[in-house]
Design a protein around this motif. Structure first.
Motif, PDB file in Angstrom:
ATOM      1  N   VAL A  31      92.865  15.788   6.901  1.00 35.96           N
ATOM      2  CA  VAL A  31      93.038  14.329   6.923  1.00 35.96           C
ATOM      3  C   VAL A  31      91.689  13.645   6.698  1.00 35.96           C
ATOM      4  N   TYR A  32      90.640  14.138   7.368  1.00 34.69           N
ATOM      5  CA  TYR A  32      89.305  13.568   7.182  1.00 34.69           C
ATOM      6  C   TYR A  32      88.899  13.628   5.708  1.00 34.69           C
ATOM      7  N   ALA A  33      89.067  14.796   5.109  1.00 44.39           N
ATOM      8  CA  ALA A  33      88.659  14.967   3.713  1.00 44.39           C
ATOM      9  C   ALA A  33      89.424  14.019   2.788  1.00 44.39           C
ATOM     10  N   MET A  34      90.721  13.862   3.031  1.00 44.16           N
ATOM     11  CA  MET A  34      91.515  12.965   2.179  1.00 44.16           C
ATOM     12  C   MET A  34      91.052  11.517   2.329  1.00 44.16           C
ATOM     13  N   VAL A  35      90.825  11.077   3.572  1.00 43.31           N
ATOM     14  CA  VAL A  35      90.368   9.700   3.797  1.00 43.31           C
ATOM     15  C   VAL A  35      88.990   9.505   3.177  1.00 43.31           C
ATOM     16  N   PHE A  36      88.107  10.473   3.363  1.00 40.93           N
ATOM     17  CA  PHE A  36      86.759  10.371   2.800  1.00 40.93           C
ATOM     18  C   PHE A  36      86.816  10.254   1.283  1.00 40.93           C
ATOM     19  N   LEU A  37      87.612  11.106   0.659  1.00 37.93           N
ATOM     20  CA  LEU A  37      87.706  11.074  -0.800  1.00 37.93           C
ATOM     21  C   LEU A  37      88.342   9.773  -1.304  1.00 37.93           C
ATOM     22  N   LEU A  38      89.319   9.265  -0.569  1.00 37.40           N
ATOM     23  CA  LEU A  38      89.957   8.011  -0.972  1.00 37.40           C
ATOM     24  C   LEU A  38      89.010   6.811  -0.857  1.00 37.40           C
ATOM     25  N   LEU A  39      88.129   6.838   0.135  1.00 32.55           N
ATOM     26  CA  LEU A  39      87.272   5.673   0.402  1.00 32.55           C
ATOM     27  C   LEU A  39      85.826   5.832  -0.059  1.00 32.55           C
ATOM     28  N   ARG A  40      85.477   6.941  -0.647  1.00 32.88           N
ATOM     29  CA  ARG A  40      84.067   7.149  -0.993  1.00 32.88           C
ATOM     30  C   ARG A  40      83.544   6.132  -2.008  1.00 32.88           C
ATOM     31  N   GLY A  41      84.412   5.541  -2.795  1.00 26.65           N
ATOM     32  CA  GLY A  41      83.997   4.500  -3.734  1.00 26.65           C
ATOM     33  C   GLY A  41      83.509   3.245  -3.016  1.00 26.65           C
ATOM     34  N   GLN A  42      83.908   3.082  -1.754  1.00 29.01           N
ATOM     35  CA  GLN A  42      83.470   1.937  -0.945  1.00 29.01           C
ATOM     36  C   GLN A  42      82.142   2.221  -0.243  1.00 29.01           C
ATOM     37  N   GLY A  43      81.621   3.424  -0.410  1.00 26.16           N
ATOM     38  CA  GLY A  43      80.375   3.832   0.238  1.00 26.16           C
ATOM     39  C   GLY A  43      80.630   5.012   1.152  1.00 26.16           C
ATOM     40  N   SER A  44      79.681   5.935   1.169  1.00 27.49           N
ATOM     41  CA  SER A  44      79.892   7.157   1.943  1.00 27.49           C
ATOM     42  C   SER A  44      79.877   6.899   3.448  1.00 27.49           C
ATOM     43  N   LEU A  45      79.111   5.902   3.907  1.00 24.55           N
ATOM     44  CA  LEU A  45      79.083   5.609   5.341  1.00 24.55           C
ATOM     45  C   LEU A  45      80.443   5.108   5.812  1.00 24.55           C
ATOM     46  N   LEU A  46      81.020   4.143   5.090  1.00 19.83           N
ATOM     47  CA  LEU A  46      82.346   3.628   5.444  1.00 19.83           C
ATOM     48  C   LEU A  46      83.384   4.735   5.365  1.00 19.83           C
ATOM     49  N   ALA A  47      83.329   5.546   4.318  1.00 15.98           N
ATOM     50  CA  ALA A  47      84.291   6.638   4.152  1.00 15.98           C
ATOM     51  C   ALA A  47      84.171   7.636   5.298  1.00 15.98           C
ATOM     52  N   ASN A  48      82.937   7.949   5.716  1.00 16.23           N
ATOM     53  CA  ASN A  48      82.711   8.887   6.812  1.00 16.23           C
ATOM     54  C   ASN A  48      83.240   8.329   8.125  1.00 16.23           C
ATOM     55  N   VAL A  49      82.905   7.081   8.431  1.00 13.10           N
ATOM     56  CA  VAL A  49      83.346   6.465   9.689  1.00 13.10           C
ATOM     57  C   VAL A  49      84.869   6.383   9.733  1.00 13.10           C
ATOM     58  N   ALA A  50      85.494   5.940   8.650  1.00 18.28           N
ATOM     59  CA  ALA A  50      86.955   5.831   8.609  1.00 18.28           C
ATOM     60  C   ALA A  50      87.607   7.203   8.735  1.00 18.28           C
ATOM     61  N   GLY A  51      87.063   8.187   8.045  1.00 17.62           N
ATOM     62  CA  GLY A  51      87.610   9.540   8.119  1.00 17.62           C
ATOM     63  C   GLY A  51      87.490  10.139   9.509  1.00 17.62           C
ATOM     64  N   VAL A  52      86.314   9.975  10.117  1.00 17.51           N
ATOM     65  CA  VAL A  52      86.114  10.494  11.470  1.00 17.51           C
ATOM     66  C   VAL A  52      87.042   9.783  12.455  1.00 17.51           C
ATOM     67  N   ALA A  53      87.125   8.446  12.351  1.00 18.61           N
ATOM     68  CA  ALA A  53      87.957   7.688  13.294  1.00 18.61           C
ATOM     69  C   ALA A  53      89.427   8.091  13.179  1.00 18.61           C
ATOM     70  N   LEU A  54      89.956   8.092  11.971  1.00 20.47           N
ATOM     71  CA  LEU A  54      91.371   8.404  11.788  1.00 20.47           C
ATOM     72  C   LEU A  54      91.696   9.845  12.166  1.00 20.47           C
ATOM     73  N   SER A  55      90.881  10.784  11.713  1.00 22.97           N
ATOM     74  CA  SER A  55      91.165  12.188  12.008  1.00 22.97           C
ATOM     75  C   SER A  55      90.996  12.493  13.495  1.00 22.97           C
ATOM     76  N   THR A  56      90.064  11.820  14.170  1.00 20.27           N
ATOM     77  CA  THR A  56      89.871  12.042  15.604  1.00 20.27           C
ATOM     78  C   THR A  56      91.046  11.504  16.403  1.00 20.27           C
ATOM     79  N   VAL A  57      91.512  10.300  16.074  1.00 26.56           N
ATOM     80  CA  VAL A  57      92.672   9.731  16.777  1.00 26.56           C
ATOM     81  C   VAL A  57      93.889  10.634  16.574  1.00 26.56           C
ATOM     82  N   LEU A  58      94.098  11.089  15.351  1.00 25.91           N
ATOM     83  CA  LEU A  58      95.223  11.979  15.061  1.00 25.91           C
ATOM     84  C   LEU A  58      95.092  13.290  15.838  1.00 25.91           C
ATOM     85  N   ALA A  59      93.920  13.901  15.800  1.00 29.96           N
ATOM     86  CA  ALA A  59      93.711  15.178  16.496  1.00 29.96           C
ATOM     87  C   ALA A  59      93.907  15.023  18.002  1.00 29.96           C
TER      88      ALA A  59
END
Length: 177
Positions: A67-95
């Motif tokens: 899930v983290y990888a998918m979110v990161f790849l989907l949002l990386r065009g918005q910047g790697s920091l935003l993509a990383n934070v969103a991926g970590v947040a979503l995947s952590t809540v899910l986990a």
């Protein structure tokens, strides 16, 4: 004497002349997971033993990394920091929710907010440790190849994962809660 497949998937002797087979003994964890009756212990991924919980912990962790990888790849065009934070947040809540419901069967003992707060805090500690290890490698060995950095992050993450499992099992989702 011939054998047939019983309720739990095991081979049992076929009973002729309308006789009723002897009941399968019910073990303590079978009472909670009635669909396990008759299955061999090696198939009991839903049990409450440490090995079963750790196996589920690893499966949930792998799923949340996807899930983290998918979110990161989907949002990386918005910047790697935003993509990383969103991926970590979503995947952590899910986990955390999957650990609460599936890994530790704690949905009745631990409410959603407590699980997110406590398990999320542990995830942030793990993130801080892996980020710190990566930063230290950059300072001490600035010319270290990317593969060395990746191996370090995986090693630190694995070590943190073991401690996180123990903390989740013994504190956050403990039966004694």
């Amino acid at each position: 004497m011939s054998e047939v497949i019983g309720r739990g998937g095991d081979l049992v002797p076929e009973v002729g002349d309308g006789a009723v087979p002897a009941p399968v003994p019910v073990e303590a964890d079978d009472a909670t997971y009635h669909w396990l009756r008759g299955r061999p212990r090696r198939c009991r991924l839903r049990g409450d033993g440490t090995a079963a919980q750790f196996a589920r912990f690893v499966l949930v962790g792998g799923s949340s990394n996807i899930v983290y990888a998918m979110v990161f790849l989907l949002l990386r065009g918005q910047g790697s920091l935003l993509a990383n934070v969103a991926g970590v947040a979503l995947s952590t809540v899910l986990a955390n929710e999957l650990h609460r419901r599936l890994t530790f069967n704690a949905a009745e003992r631990v409410d959603w907010l407590s699980a997110q707060w406590e398990a999320g805090g542990l995830a942030l500690v793990g993130l801080a440790l892996s980020t710190s290890a990566l930063a230290l490698v950059g300072v001490w060995f600035p010319s270290a190849p990317g593969v060395v950095q990746a191996i370090l992050v995986v090693a630190v993450s694995a070590l943190v994962g073991v401690f996180r499992f123990l903390a989740l099992r013994g504190w956050v989702f403990s039966v004694a809660r």
